[in-house]
Design a protein around this motif. Structure first.
Motif, mmCIF file in Angstrom:
data_model
loop_
_atom_site.group_PDB
_atom_site.id
_atom_site.type_symbol
_atom_site.label_atom_id
_atom_site.label_comp_id
_atom_site.label_asym_id
_atom_site.label_seq_id
_atom_site.Cartn_x
_atom_site.Cartn_y
_atom_site.Cartn_z
ATOM 1 N N ILE A 86 66.392 48.550 61.644
ATOM 2 C CA ILE A 86 67.296 48.771 60.499
ATOM 3 C C ILE A 86 68.735 48.909 61.004
ATOM 4 O O ILE A 86 69.617 49.354 60.292
ATOM 5 C CB ILE A 86 66.895 50.018 59.664
ATOM 6 N N ALA B 279 65.315 43.889 57.093
ATOM 7 C CA ALA B 279 65.326 45.064 57.971
ATOM 8 C C ALA B 279 64.263 46.034 57.508
ATOM 9 O O ALA B 279 63.993 46.135 56.310
ATOM 10 C CB ALA B 279 66.701 45.748 57.903
ATOM 11 N N MET C 169 60.573 47.961 56.995
ATOM 12 C CA MET C 169 59.196 47.581 56.689
ATOM 13 C C MET C 169 59.130 46.631 55.497
ATOM 14 O O MET C 169 59.686 46.929 54.439
ATOM 15 C CB MET C 169 58.373 48.838 56.366
ATOM 16 N N ILE D 268 58.529 47.642 51.418
ATOM 17 C CA ILE D 268 59.163 48.905 51.015
ATOM 18 C C ILE D 268 60.555 48.552 50.473
ATOM 19 O O ILE D 268 61.467 48.243 51.244
ATOM 20 C CB ILE D 268 59.268 49.890 52.205
ATOM 21 N N SER D 269 60.694 48.545 49.143
ATOM 22 C CA SER D 269 61.902 48.051 48.461
ATOM 23 C C SER D 269 62.272 46.674 48.993
ATOM 24 O O SER D 269 63.454 46.352 49.155
ATOM 25 C CB SER D 269 63.087 49.006 48.637
ATOM 26 N N ASP D 270 61.299 45.892 49.302
ATOM 27 C CA ASP D 270 61.468 44.551 49.854
ATOM 28 C C ASP D 270 60.247 43.740 49.466
ATOM 29 O O ASP D 270 59.204 44.314 49.142
ATOM 30 C CB ASP D 270 61.550 44.625 51.393
ATOM 31 N N ALA E 290 63.888 53.046 56.654
ATOM 32 C CA ALA E 290 65.068 53.882 56.418
ATOM 33 C C ALA E 290 64.689 55.178 55.695
ATOM 34 O O ALA E 290 65.228 56.248 56.013
ATOM 35 C CB ALA E 290 66.104 53.102 55.620
ATOM 36 N N PHE F 225 65.382 52.187 44.719
ATOM 37 C CA PHE F 225 66.674 52.028 44.028
ATOM 38 C C PHE F 225 66.506 52.380 42.561
ATOM 39 O O PHE F 225 65.518 51.982 41.948
ATOM 40 C CB PHE F 225 67.139 50.565 44.096
ATOM 41 N N TYR G 94 67.223 54.996 47.653
ATOM 42 C CA TYR G 94 68.068 54.030 48.356
ATOM 43 C C TYR G 94 69.268 53.746 47.457
ATOM 44 O O TYR G 94 69.139 53.757 46.227
ATOM 45 C CB TYR G 94 67.317 52.717 48.582
ATOM 46 N N GLU G 95 70.429 53.483 48.039
ATOM 47 C CA GLU G 95 71.556 53.064 47.211
ATOM 48 C C GLU G 95 72.567 52.239 48.003
ATOM 49 O O GLU G 95 72.769 52.451 49.194
ATOM 50 C CB GLU G 95 72.245 54.283 46.564
ATOM 51 N N LEU H 221 71.912 54.571 59.551
ATOM 52 C CA LEU H 221 70.908 55.001 60.534
ATOM 53 C C LEU H 221 70.814 54.030 61.701
ATOM 54 O O LEU H 221 70.777 52.807 61.491
ATOM 55 C CB LEU H 221 69.539 55.078 59.845
ATOM 56 N N GLU I 236 75.293 51.602 54.719
ATOM 57 C CA GLU I 236 74.021 51.716 53.999
ATOM 58 C C GLU I 236 73.628 53.185 53.875
ATOM 59 O O GLU I 236 73.732 53.946 54.844
ATOM 60 C CB GLU I 236 72.938 50.957 54.743
ATOM 61 N N TYR I 237 73.158 53.554 52.689
ATOM 62 C CA TYR I 237 72.865 54.972 52.408
ATOM 63 C C TYR I 237 71.426 55.209 51.978
ATOM 64 O O TYR I 237 70.846 54.411 51.236
ATOM 65 C CB TYR I 237 73.726 55.475 51.255
#
Ligand code: SAM
Length: 275
Positions: A12, A84, A86, A89-91, A115, A135, A160-161, A188, A215-216
């Motif tokens: 990441i 980036a 896994m 996971i939001s992907d 992340a 998100f 995530y944002e 990170l 990235e946050y």
């Protein structure tokens, strides 16, 4: 003969976070399905890997998923990566994995950075029980509903944002939850990695003063657990009476009601006899 789908977690930020097993899988596969082939090509070039790439992302996942499944059924050893972290996971990824399970195609995973988990660990916030919220929707109605449903959530929450939406999201979180602890975890594994432990009200102020960059991940404290309702002796006796009506002996009903309510068995029993 069926091939295999290998989910591979990728860095990441810091490229050294690619594990030796992940590297081996990328080197030994027949095909790499990637969320963005340009991003993955950079990773492969860094490690001197040359492999055929095919794109698999949110908007082609239905048609491409079918195509990938066919290749797997024909014996292809396929790695799936996202930009980036896994896959799934939001992907993209979940859909293809589910298809494989349904079709009996073997799937395995080579875990890598995520992340959400890295940020939670770094935050120092309660990690015994947590929820991953991903998100928030940009649709106002869905966003409000999502936050409303989380108002009483007692577990630590992970969001995530994107940086340009961070200010609005923090304001919405503050409006929904009030002033709770929050950790703003940024960049990170990169040069400007940072974890700011503060509160939602203060975080709104901080991001007004300084434009968020990078990235946050937001780690938000859960709600205080609601105080348990006081059970009166009347309620305990009522409970015993219900049990008695169900066929229990008076003494067994009193014992059970005592266990359920915390009132002494003797007091419940005495009141039952009086009545
Ligand atoms: N699949 C990825 C994972 O396992 O973490 C998440 C992908 S999601 C599309 C991208 C979001 O993850 C970013 O908007 C950010 O919230 C978070 N993220 C990814 N890399 C990060 C990093 N290095 N530092 C902080 N947050 C990161």
């Amino acid at each position: 003969m069926s091939g295999q789908l290998i989910l591979v977690g990728t860095p990441i930020g810091h490229l050294s976070d690619l594990s030796p097993r992940a590297l081996e899988a990328l080197q030994n596969c027949d095909l790499i399905a990637a969320e963005d082939t340009r991003v993955t090509l950079k990773l492969l070039n860094h490690f001197g890997i040359r492999k055929p790439l095919i794109s698999y992302f949110e908007h082609n996942k239905l048609m491409r998923g079918e195509e990938l499944l066919q290749k797997l059924q024909q014996g292809c050893r396929m790695v799936l990566v996202s930009d980036a972290g896994m896959p799934a996971i939001s992907d993209p990824g979940q859909d293809l994995v589910a298809r494989c399970h349904q079709a009996g195609v073997p799937v395995t995973v080579i875990p890598g950075p995520c992340a959400a988990v890295a940020a939670l660990a770094l935050s120092g916030m309660p990690a015994g029980r947590f929820t991953f919220e991903g998100f928030l929707s940009v649709n106002k109605g869905s966003r409000r509903e999502h936050l409303e449903a989380l108002r009483g959530e007692t577990r630590t929450m992970i969001f995530y944002e994107a940086p340009h939406k961070l200010k609005t999201t923090l304001k919405d979180l503050y409006a929904a939850f009030g002033d709770r602890p929050v950790a703003l975890v940024r960049e990170l594994t990169k040069i400007y990695e940072e974890c700011v432990n503060t509160t939602l009200a203060q975080a709104v102020r901080l991001t007004e003063e300084k434009e968020p960059r990078g990235e946050y991940v937001l780690i938000v404290g859960g709600a205080e657990p609601a105080a348990p309702e006081e059970t009166t002796l009347d309620t305990a006796v009522e409970r015993a009476r219900t049990l008695r009506a169900g066929g229990m002996s008076a003494s067994a009903a009193a014992r059970q009601a005592a266990a359920d309510t915390g009132w002494p068995r003797g007091e419940i029993y005495k009141r039952m006899l009086e009545e």
